[in-house]
Design an enzyme around this catalytic site. Structure first.
Site, PDB file in Angstrom:
ATOM      1  N   TYR A 141       0.856  -1.188   0.000  1.00 58.10           N
ATOM      2  CA  TYR A 141       0.000   0.000   0.000  1.00 58.10           C
ATOM      3  C   TYR A 141       0.890   1.235   0.000  1.00 58.10           C
ATOM      4  O   TYR A 141       1.473   1.603   1.016  1.00 58.10           O
ATOM      5  CB  TYR A 141      -0.902  -0.028   1.236  1.00 58.10           C
ATOM      6  CG  TYR A 141      -2.101   0.899   1.176  1.00 58.10           C
ATOM      7  CD1 TYR A 141      -2.288   1.815   0.149  1.00 58.10           C
ATOM      8  CD2 TYR A 141      -3.073   0.838   2.170  1.00 58.10           C
ATOM      9  CE1 TYR A 141      -3.386   2.647   0.113  1.00 58.10           C
ATOM     10  CE2 TYR A 141      -4.196   1.666   2.137  1.00 58.10           C
ATOM     11  CZ  TYR A 141      -4.338   2.567   1.112  1.00 58.10           C
ATOM     12  OH  TYR A 141      -5.429   3.389   1.087  1.00 58.10           O
ATOM     13  N   LYS A 167      -1.222  -1.123  -4.277  1.00 57.09           N
ATOM     14  CA  LYS A 167      -2.376  -0.273  -4.010  1.00 57.09           C
ATOM     15  C   LYS A 167      -1.906   1.166  -3.867  1.00 57.09           C
ATOM     16  O   LYS A 167      -1.009   1.460  -3.066  1.00 57.09           O
ATOM     17  CB  LYS A 167      -3.096  -0.733  -2.733  1.00 57.09           C
ATOM     18  CG  LYS A 167      -4.371   0.058  -2.440  1.00 57.09           C
ATOM     19  CD  LYS A 167      -5.094  -0.463  -1.207  1.00 57.09           C
ATOM     20  CE  LYS A 167      -6.365   0.335  -0.966  1.00 57.09           C
ATOM     21  NZ  LYS A 167      -7.079  -0.101   0.252  1.00 57.09           N
TER      22      LYS A 167
END
Length: 304
Positions: A141, A167
């Site tokens: 992420y 992400k």
């Protein structure tokens, strides 16, 4: 599920990040959480991300994270992949990764490390330690104090076959394009900016085929309809849904710090499926804000 198979599945549809249910004493309330996961699976969702950001990962102990993930795994019973939140410092992240692997998770979402910034070398060492500690597929992420560039990511992918997802929670379009152009289909790309629906049409053009929908928690039919409109490039429908719900929802969310999670739990209250309060230091919406959200939800549901 093999990491590459998991990545392929999550890239094929809309992703949901269930809230974590707490009782009045702020303890994990497992029974309604399981019911919520089951209810979500009655709709069209590609994967559940248990104990993620919307699931208040930052407020859970490692043991609670494992407990939440195990409940989601048992409730989904293999129907969709379950991805667990993971993070903090390297030692704690490794402990969580290994714990949720034993609990049956299909992958982990590696959230930014706690508080400190770091150079690319340090971020790479952190990510690689987590990748090597587990057989699960790992999704990085990119957000806040943990932003890896395309060169760091490429080297990590060369050495760690179970690093399968990226992400984006930064919104740096140039960086996103550099990452995609360098790595192509080596990774599955997920939109992770809050609120993700706002950015979905633009990110789709950059190869980001899916995103995490917090709204799915309380309006799954609406969330699926928006996702399908975005994937179909039905710009008129997308803009109408943004104007009528998403943008007013964001304006309400922005009234209070930390409301990104609080407003989702308020949405659960609105539809009669309460998930309990948020854990401190977050705060719940005021009664007046709750009523505003209820009006927005009623209008949005009527328009589907």
């Amino acid at each position: 599920m093999a990491p590459q198979d998991m990545a392929k599945v999550i890239g094929s549809g809309l992703l949901s990040f269930p809230v974590t249910h707490f009782d009045a004493d702020l303890r994990f309330d497992e029974a309604p959480y399981r019911q919520h996961c089951g209810w979500m699976l009655e709709h069209d969702v590609a994967a559940l991300f248990a104990a993620g950001g919307t699931g208040e990962f930052f407020s859970l102990t490692p043991a609670e994270t494992v407990q939440v993930v195990r409940a989601a795994v048992e409730e989904t019973a293999g129907r969709v992949p379950v991805i667990s939140g993971c993070g903090y410092g390297t030692a704690i992240a490794v402990e969580i990764a290994q714990g949720v692997e034993k609990a049956g998770a299909d992958g982990i979402l590696l959230l930014p490390q706690y508080l400190v910034g770091a150079k690319q070398e340090g971020l790479a060492a952190h990510i690689e330690a987590v990748c090597r500690s587990t057989n699960l597929g790992v999704i990085v992420y990119n957000r806040d104090n943990a932003v890896v560039n395309e060169d760091t990511l490429a080297r990590l992918c060369e050495r760690n076959p179970n690093l399968v997802g990226y992400k984006d929670g930064v919104g740096d379009i140039e960086l996103m394009m550099r990452v995609y152009c360098k790595l192509g289909d080596r990774l599955t790309y997920i939109g992770g900016l809050p609120t993700a629906e706002t950015f979905a049409p633009a990110y789709l053009e950059m190869g980001v085929t899916t995103y995490s929908s917090a709204i799915y928690n309380f309006m799954p039919e609406w969330a699926v309809a928006f996702y399908k409109a975005a994937r179909a490039r039905d710009h008129a429908k997308v803009h109408q849904m943004l104007r009528d719900f998403v943008l007013p929802y964001i304006a309400l969310r922005n009234r209070g710090r930390g409301y990104a999670v609080s407003i989702v739990k308020a949405g659960m209250n609105v539809i009669g499926r309460p998930a309990g309060p948020v854990r401190t230091p977050l705060t719940d919406l005021s009664a007046a804000e709750h009523e505003e959200l209820a009006a927005l939800v009623a209008k949005a549901k009527a328009s589907i």
